[in-house]
Design a protein around this motif. Structure first.
Motif, short mmCIF file in Angstrom:
data_model
loop_
_atom_site.label_atom_id
_atom_site.label_comp_id
_atom_site.label_asym_id
_atom_site.label_seq_id
_atom_site.Cartn_x
_atom_site.Cartn_y
_atom_site.Cartn_z
N ASN A 109 45.04 68.60 45.93
CA ASN A 109 45.24 69.57 44.86
C ASN A 109 46.66 70.14 44.88
O ASN A 109 46.87 71.34 44.94
N PRO A 128 46.23 75.76 41.71
CA PRO A 128 45.11 76.70 41.85
C PRO A 128 43.82 75.97 42.20
O PRO A 128 43.58 74.86 41.74
N SER A 130 40.98 76.43 41.15
CA SER A 130 40.11 76.22 39.97
C SER A 130 40.35 74.87 39.31
O SER A 130 39.51 74.38 38.55
N ASP A 132 40.01 71.40 39.72
CA ASP A 132 39.27 70.57 40.68
C ASP A 132 39.09 69.12 40.25
O ASP A 132 38.43 68.36 40.95
N ASN A 148 43.03 68.72 33.43
CA ASN A 148 41.93 69.01 34.33
C ASN A 148 40.64 69.06 33.52
O ASN A 148 40.51 69.89 32.62
#
Length: 157
Positions: A109, A128, A130, A132, A148
């Protein structure tokens, strides 16, 4: 990638495939590429780990003029933690901006800045938590945009 040529306008309504451009190296036959970027003269492609090789990470360089691979390198870096290898990088997006390659890494990430002239990873940027399921990357003057879960997210300092 197929090269298509339009047939003469005599009622034809389809294209004729003339040939297929491919990265014809030993590495291209045994390693997977999920991302590519270009600065106009070269295409750059990053390999991802496969079932047989989890340790090798290679950037291939292909001259756009004749679509022939003209170089490959494994970037050097001192940014990895002890016991880690570049082969763990799962690059799902690659972008070129101001002579630098930026690679988004799904496994860790983060985004790596790669200097193709010196063949080095020079910086890493954390994403971040978030984000993923990062699948694409755009680097430009405004910062980074990552894809994303099919949503384009803009990242700034």
């Amino acid at each position: 990638m197929y090269r298509f040529v339009q047939l003469p306008d005599n009622g034809e309504d389809h294209f004729l495939a003339l040939g297929r451009g491919r990265v014809d190296t030993v590495r291209s036959k045994f390693h997977h590429v999920m991302s590519a970027a270009s600065e106009g003269e070269y295409n750059y492609m990053a390999t991802v780990p496969n079932n047989r090789d989890h340790k090798t990470f290679v950037i291939s360089k292909q001259l756009m003029q004749d679509m022939v691979t003209s170089g490959e390198f494994t970037p050097k870096t001192n940014l990895l933690k002890e016991g880690r290898s570049l082969g763990e990088l799962y690059v799902t997006g690659l972008s070129m901006y101001e002579g630098k390659l930026f690679a988004v890494n799904k496994n860790f990430n983060c985004i790596f800045e790669i200097d193709p002239k010196n063949e080095m990873i020079v910086k890493a940027f954390a994403l971040p938590a978030s984000l993923d399921d990062v699948r694409g990357l755009i680097a430009d003057k405004d910062g980074f945009k990552v894809l994303n879960r099919n949503v384009l997210v803009t990242l700034r300092d």
